[in-house]
Write an enzyme that holds these catalytic residues in place. Structure first.
Site, PDB file in Angstrom:
ATOM      1  N   ASP A  64      42.694  27.235  35.736  1.00  0.00           N
ATOM      2  CA  ASP A  64      42.006  28.551  34.952  1.00  0.00           C
ATOM      3  C   ASP A  64      41.154  27.966  34.610  1.00  0.00           C
ATOM      4  O   ASP A  64      40.653  28.141  33.213  1.00  0.00           O
ATOM      5  CB  ASP A  64      42.226  29.072  34.677  1.00  0.00           C
ATOM      6  CG  ASP A  64      44.523  30.003  35.434  1.00  0.00           C
ATOM      7  OD1 ASP A  64      43.744  29.884  36.649  1.00  0.00           O
ATOM      8  OD2 ASP A  64      44.985  29.668  34.876  1.00  0.00           O
ATOM      9  N   GLU A 103      40.698  39.346  40.327  1.00  0.00           N
ATOM     10  CA  GLU A 103      40.980  38.742  38.545  1.00  0.00           C
ATOM     11  C   GLU A 103      39.827  37.957  38.092  1.00  0.00           C
ATOM     12  O   GLU A 103      39.120  37.850  39.027  1.00  0.00           O
ATOM     13  CB  GLU A 103      42.614  38.638  38.596  1.00  0.00           C
ATOM     14  CG  GLU A 103      42.667  37.198  39.540  1.00  0.00           C
ATOM     15  CD  GLU A 103      44.481  36.959  39.562  1.00  0.00           C
ATOM     16  OE1 GLU A 103      45.035  36.472  38.591  1.00  0.00           O
ATOM     17  OE2 GLU A 103      45.022  35.866  40.912  1.00  0.00           O
TER      18      GLU A 103
END
Length: 531
Positions: free
Chosen positions: A15, A184
């Site tokens: 991420d 997302e």
């Protein structure tokens, strides 16, 4: 131009959130249940990265005790407002349930490796928050979670304006986008009068990708690009899989790059597995005639080798960050809290680390463990341990760990005399000091081997990882002596078992004392070589 080789940050580093401040680039990555919380790396050329610090104090009380495996800090987002860094992130306390039980926090600092402010709570619609700074205004992006029966766990992207000083909500939250495909990880970039919403698409597995939507107004409506900016889902032969969760930034010379996560799978009879976890990669980006971002090399598939602009000047490097302790700072990591001197001691015996045993390796609260990231599929770890276990409730040794349901450990411990069955501790003297090789996977624990050893002197333990197998050994009379059969290293991966997994394999040392929490083990010469 400078040639970078992906992944640029190797091993468990998912991420990535990329920001440029002057001539330096910074990346923040997820830490989940591990400490230090939110590692930060920096680079001058996008190709070579070094650890720059972490957000110390990101979790109130400096504890994630009790959070489940792969819970904790998800997808931090790093930004710069011209004066200071902002870090926004979510602490996820439930995994695999309709409720994520999320708390979203923000912290700021003038230097990435410096002091971060105590965390302040923000509206917590869901995980994957991000901040967007524009002309003195501050906006919070987030995923919306609908926990109700029949609701969607990924129910759209929302935007909330915050007061920059009080961080209170200024007006109603805006719904920016909903999509039938899972989206997302929202990030906002403004270019040529368009607000570009960069989204993670398709979950975090092999269907992962990056999709972009855009609008003339910050609150929408947003139109999705008809094709992904990045994905590897259409070609299982690519060396970089799971490519997704991206962020766009501009270089000082006006070029554009995309940070994203990716994984390097090993092929197994049960399908591809990624024991190294998800890693950080960089791609070069251009903009097409219609104003959409595209990978410069063409198509959406991630490249391993990428040319990026060479910095025109070589600025003075920042001073290295100060670790909390020279021996136990990065690259050491611990579970759910910092290494406390009460259980990890580097002063009593110079050159050694003394661990005091606490809970077992499946504990979510107080496991005495120090570990480092495994960064390549071929690796070797070794350590010398000195300990005198007197009961089967005491153990210390070398461990390869993914989480509480996926680990391999070679431990110095106590066992009954040879030929005698397990009947608990009998307290009649006797017994043996043994090396016990244990394999833990989702469906139970198996003892793969027991070898009696002389522990009157320090003992060197080791493990060699190659071709997806882990072979443990110890040194006797200067010779490596194997312990048990080779074990399946690929089970220590995101892709084994039925539960959600988001981290990566680690190698480390641990100690256990289930009764008194007083047993100690001394370790020295820890070495982890990845190649």
């Amino acid at each position: 131009m400078t040639l970078l080789h992906n992944p640029v940050i190797r091993g468990f580093a998912p991420d990535p959130s990329l920001v440029r401040v002057g001539d330096l680039y910074y990346v923040a990555t997820s830490s989940f249940e591990w400490f230090p919380t939110i590692p930060i790396h920096r680079s001058r050329d996008l190709a070579h990265w070094e650890y720059a610090g972490h957000v110390r104090g990101a979790v109130p009380g400096d504890s994630l005790a009790g959070v489940p495996d792969s819970g904790g800090i998800w997808a931090p987002s790093l930004s710069w407002d011209g004066e200071r860094f902002w870090m926004v992130y979510s602490v996820v306390r439930s995994v695999g349930t309709p409720y994520f039980d999320v708390d979203t926090y923000v912290s700021t600092a003038t230097e990435a490796g410096g002091e971060w402010t105590p965390p302040r709570r923000l509206p917590s619609h869901g995980f994957d928050p991000a901040l967007f700074h524009e002309e003195g205004r501050l906006w919070l992006l987030n995923l919306q979670n609908d926990h109700r029966p029949g609701g969607r766990r990924f129910a759209g992207i929302v935007l909330t304006e915050l007061d920059r000083d009080t961080l209170s909500q200024v007006a109603d939250t805006h719904l920016l986008l909903q999509h039938e495909r899972l989206i997302e990880g929202p990030k906002l970039v403004r270019r040529d009068g368009w607000y570009h919403l960069v989204l993670a698409e398709g979950g975090t597995g092999f269907e992962h990708g990056v999709r972009v939507a855009r609008s003339r107004g910050i609150t929408g409506p947003y139109d999705l690009d008809d094709r992904p900016l990045l994905t590897s889902r259409d070609d299982p032969s690519l060396p970089l899989q799971k490519a997704g969760h991206g962020e766009l930034i501009q270089t000082p010379d006006g070029d554009w790059v995309l940070s994203h996560l990716a994984a390097r799978p090993l092929q197994t009879p049960d399908g591809p597995r990624c024991p190294l976890g998800r890693e950080t990669a960089i791609q070069a980006v251009t903009w097409d005639e219609a104003g959409w971002p595209r990978l410069r090399h063409g198509g959406p598939q991630p490249a391993v080798e990428v040319d990026v602009p060479t910095p025109s000047a070589e600025p003075e490097p920042e001073p290295p960050p100060a670790a909390p302790d020279e021996s136990l700072g990065w690259p050491w990591s611990t579970l759910r809290g910092y290494a406390d001197p009460s259980w990890a001691d580097t002063t009593s015996r110079p050159g050694w680390i003394r661990l005091t045993g606490r809970h077992g390796p499946e504990s979510r609260w107080a496991h005495s463990l120090l570990a480092r990231r495994i960064t390549e599929h071929r690796a070797e770890a070794e350590v010398t341990v000195e300990a005198s276990p007197r009961t089967f409730t005491q153990a210390a040794g070398l461990v390869l760990r993914y989480d509480s349901e996926a680990y391999l450990s070679l431990d110095l411990t106590w066992a009954e005399p040879e030929g005698e069955g397990q009947h608990g501790q009998q307290w009649r003297g006797g017994g043996r000091t043994v090396l016990s090789l244990v394999e833990r996977e989702e469906f139970g624990t198996r003892r793969a081997a027991v070898v009696e050893v002389d522990a009157s002197a320090p003992l060197t333990l080791g493990v060699t990882v190659e071709d997806g197998r882990a072979r443990f050994w110890y040194v006797r009379q200067g010779v490596r002596t194997p312990v048990g059969p080779p074990l399946d290293f690929t089970r220590l991966s995101d892709d084994y078992g039925s539960k959600l997994r988001f981290t990566g394999a680690m190698a480390g040392i641990h100690a256990v004392d289930l009764v008194d929490a007083a047993f100690t083990a001394d370790f020295t010469g820890f070495r982890l070589t990845c190649r």
